[in-house]
Each structure stands twice: as C-alpha cells, then as structure tokens.
Design a protein around this motif. Sequence first.
Motif, PDB file in Angstrom:
ATOM      1  N   LYS A  22      -2.422  -5.421   4.836  1.00  0.00           N
ATOM      2  CA  LYS A  22      -2.560  -3.745   4.779  1.00  0.00           C
ATOM      3  C   LYS A  22      -2.381  -2.943   3.034  1.00  0.00           C
ATOM      4  N   ALA A  23      -0.853  -3.875   3.171  1.00  0.00           N
ATOM      5  CA  ALA A  23      -0.251  -2.911   2.200  1.00  0.00           C
ATOM      6  C   ALA A  23      -1.030  -3.407   0.410  1.00  0.00           C
ATOM      7  N   LEU A  24      -1.355  -5.366   1.242  1.00  0.00           N
ATOM      8  CA  LEU A  24      -2.061  -5.438  -0.082  1.00  0.00           C
ATOM      9  C   LEU A  24      -3.498  -5.073  -0.148  1.00  0.00           C
ATOM     10  N   ALA A  25      -4.017  -4.464   0.762  1.00  0.00           N
ATOM     11  CA  ALA A  25      -5.502  -3.814   1.072  1.00  0.00           C
ATOM     12  C   ALA A  25      -5.640  -3.083   0.063  1.00  0.00           C
ATOM     13  N   ILE A  26      -4.034  -2.157   0.408  1.00  0.00           N
ATOM     14  CA  ILE A  26      -4.171  -0.590  -0.402  1.00  0.00           C
ATOM     15  C   ILE A  26      -3.868  -0.725  -1.924  1.00  0.00           C
TER      16      ILE A  26
END
Length: 635
Positions: free
Chosen positions: A567-571
């Motif tokens: 999720k951190a990478l996607a955001i």
Amino acid sequence: MDFLLIQALSGLASAASLFLVASGLSIIFGVTRIVNFAHGAFYMLGAYVAFTLTDRFAGPLGFWGSILAASIVVAGLGALMEMVLLRRIYHAPELFQLLATFGVTLMVQDMVVLVWGPEDLMGPRAPGFAGAVELFGRKVPSYDFLLIALGPAVLGLLWLLFHRTRWGVLVRAATQDREMVASLGVNQKWLFTSVFALGVFLAALGGALQIPRTTVSHAMDLSIIVEVFVVVVIGGLGSVTGAFIAATLVSELNAFGILVLPQISMVMVFLVMAVVLVVRPFGLFGKAEGAPRAAAGLSIRPWRPMVAAERAGVAVAVAAAAALPFFAGSYALSVGSEILIFVLFAASLHFLMTVGGLASFGHAAYFGLGAYGAAFMVKLAGAPMELALLAGPLLGLAGAVLFGWFCVRLSGVYFAMLTLAFAQIAWSVAFQWVPVTGGDNGMLGIWPASWAASPQGFFWMTLASVAVGVALLRMLVFSPFGFGLRAARDSTLRAEAIGIDRTRTQWAAFIVAGTFAGIAGALFAFLKGSVFPESLAIPTSVDGLVMVLLGGIETVSGAVIGAIVYKALAIWLMSKTELSKLVLGGVIVLLVVAFPKGIVGFLEDLRHRRSRPPAANGAGPAAAGYGVAKVEAAE
C-alpha cells in the motif's frame, strides 16, 4: 418475436469472442494449473496489435492476415512470459503464479497507454462483412453471422487438435496426471510453453476479432476477464466444450437480461455461476480436482507464538507508530491511516488463507459490506460514528455467514471462484440499487465524530482498532480453534476422525475473517467520508491477495508487512509517476521471482539458515540436507 431473434443473434455473436478467450484460459489451467490473471491483458493486446497492423500494414497483409499476425505476435509474447517468468515459479505456491500474472496485467495496462495513448481507437470494417443482412424486417450486421459460425468452427478444430494429434493426446494426459506424463519422458517445459502459447493465441484472436465491432480501449482487459472466469467456472475448468456452452449461456443472459430484468441484469450471470457451483461443484463439464500439492500456509517449520524479544519489538513498533502524529503532517497521517486499515483487511484474509487453507478471490465483499453497513447507520439511521463502527461491520458478518455457508462446501479454485461470484453479486447490488446505495455516485457525508475528526485523532483510533484486531487474529491462530482449523486444512479425514467437522470449522473461520474485514471497511468509510461500489470490486480483492502473498503465506505476520509494503508503494508511486501501474507491476514480478515465499518468508528462511549448525565432517551435501530436514520436521 423478430426483436427477440435479433437479440439472440447478437448474443451468439458475442459468445464467439468470449468462447475464444475462455477456451484459452481453460486450456492453460487444465495443463499448467495456472489461474492466468493476465489473460485479459493478452486479449487487449490482441486488439491493439490488430488495430496497428490493419491500420498500417493492411496492404501487404490484408485485414485477415493482420488479424492472424496479431494473434501470433501476442502468442509469442505469451510464450516468452511463460519461459522467462512462470517457469521460474512453477514450484512456488500456486497463488504466487496468480500474483505474478497480476503484476504483468498492471504492467500491460500502462504499456498500452504509453504506446497507443489513452484515447479509444476505432478499427476498420471487415472486408466483405461491412454491411448488414435484413432479417424479418430488421438489419443484422453481416459480421455477426461470421462470428456465429466461427465459434463452432473453432470448437471443432480444437476437438480435432486434442483428439487426433499426438500433441493433443499429451496435453489431455497432462491434464489428468502431469507426473505420469513426466515419468514417460515427455519434456513438460515445452509442453507447458506450447499450451500457454495456444491459450494466449486464442485470447488474442478473440480480442483482434472485436476491432470491427467495438472500440479498442485500455479497459478491455478487466471488462473481459471477469466474464471469462465466470464462463470457465460454469463450463468446468479444463473443458473446452463446457467453455463453449457456458459462453453461449452467459452471452444470451447478457443480451436478454437488460430487457427482461434490467434491475438485476449485472447480477444474473453471477447468480447463475453461484447456482451452478452449489449444484455441480466442478461446473457443468468439469471433473473433481486431484489432491492439492500443498495447503496454503502449510510450512515445514510449525508456527510458534512470539518469544519475549519479539513481543517487545512489536510493542516498540506500535509505540513508534503512536508517536507519528507528533511529527507527521495531515497528509502523511491520512496515508498512514489508510495503510493501517488495509493491514487489518489483509490480516483477515491471511487468517482465512493460511490457517484455514481457503484462498478467497472475493474478500472485498465483506470489506465493502462493512463500509456500507457503517454508512447505512449514519445516513439512514442517524447513528453516531461510535455506534456505526460497532453495528456497521455486522453487515459484513451477515454476508460472511450467508456466503460462507455455500463457499466452504467447495475447495480449491472452485471455492475461490464462488467467493468471486458472491463478491460480484454484492458489487452489482450496490451499483444498481441506486435509491439506497446511491449507485456509482456513492454515499457521501460519512464523517467521523468530533474527537476523531482531526488526522491525529483518527490515526490514533485506527491504530488502536487495527492493533487489537491483528492481536485477536493472532491469538486465534494459536488457540484450540486455530489448531483445529489447521487440522481440517491439512487432513480432512484425520480431522474428522478426531471429531473436527471441517465444514463447520472452516465456516466459522470464514465468518471471523469476514467480520474483521467488515471492521476495516467501516474504518475506511469514515476515513474517506464516503462509500462507493469500488470497495466491493475485484481490484480490492486482488489488492488483498497481493498483500498476503507479498508478505508470505507461510508466516503468521506476513500480511502486516505485505500490506505496509504494497500500500505504501502504491500510494507513493501514484504521487510520483503517471506510470505507477507499470512500476508497481514490475516490482511485484521482481518480488515474486526473488522471494517466492514472500518477504517475511524469505527473511525467516534466511534466519534459519544462519542459525543451523554446520554439517559434520565427512558428511556430503545430501547427508547434510537430510539431517536438516529431520531437525526441521522435529521442531
């Protein structure tokens, strides 16, 4: 009467392309056991490449030569993907192959936009089939008649290929018993590659044949892949004949559903899929699956509760997260709250997959139901946030009770597809029940209470809820219920011999997982201040699967790490580049190849390798390996 006939002919024409794509997916799964999520991407590539060839090389190739050439080119790309990527992970857990093909799908979505642009493209008319045929006073495109004839023709050619050629006999044998085919000296690598290329060729041909009928867009992959999964499951995985009949059934339902029952037209095919799987668990023409290679989450080293040092490390991590509001800004805290919510969502799916051995493809249903349940409490009942957070997830629990009762009676990919069907039913209801749910306009104004309205207050509330939720799930893993659930996962016969009812135990696990997903969904509704049908959609379910698999299905804490990383990478990528899907898909593929057991699984293996004592003097590699296996099995 004439109008109904025209609708039936339109449905048959649509069935042809759907059958081509579905038969390719069915063939690939029948032999390689890969649920190829990238199949829709190859369908889309077939359409784009065919558009380019018919637009620029129509002179030397002609229209039909361009259609065939496009299918061959895309089939070559599929074979290349199988050799470069899938061959490396055939011995990894089967769901990792789904994760790898999902990464490829993300990459292709951005690549087609990069190469062909974001605008929809209109292909040329097929030579000789540009006009219409008048039938009972109504005009029917002549191209539709070509497609109607093409479906049975391709079915017949595939039957001849599989029943009248040596290659076809080997493919059918591999479908029944891959190990026996390998023991006869057949090179399975090239057999798998050829089967994969044939399946991709059929998908690309289905896409290429669509350019005279519809526009070519970068959303074609997701629009077709759901229906293809429905067709393959209804017909029976591995059955080409079943795919043909199911494609015809689904296409006719789509053609007449909008006329007969427009209110539930989007639900009908999924209702049919659910009914078929409940009545015939292996589809209309499918056969019972053989014993799975390994249950999801089954590890050589048994799981163990955390030791004192590990508990202290977790406490420090939670305390550090609790201190973030004193240093981070509002945007960072909002992102942090979203990541925490998906940690709980992933942890609930992880519990179902690893402890229960049940891989759900529709876990977003309970996340979305929890979000809508909270929204209903606020908008329709006027309840405060505190009550909505308690009562809202009950809708997710109710959905898990109802859907789980049917799902746990199936296993393997059929279980996964039934969960997908129920999730799509829930999504369709939310999308079409406009007076209550708002449809695609959503439900707005779902704001938190005043004490949690600030980013700091909401972050602390979310952190506390997620920490308690993850801790409870972990306690269940090592509770008597968790051990009984693992026993039912590993050996149904042995579990039942000691009094454990597999169906009831897994149903209870399904309800637990759905309830915690509902809690995450309720928190998400208050974070965003709104609820939309996308919360129930397939991409949300796939996100959960990606998080669990990236973290590691053979670990207890994998979901937490996987959710944070993904999720951190996607955001972060969405804020840094317009090609976020391309980069994210590449990262997923790289992680799958580099860490086939997930990030935490890789770190666990590394720690165990470093802690092993060296082999005794004079012991060869085989003896050392045997000794390690004995030690690990005894732990």
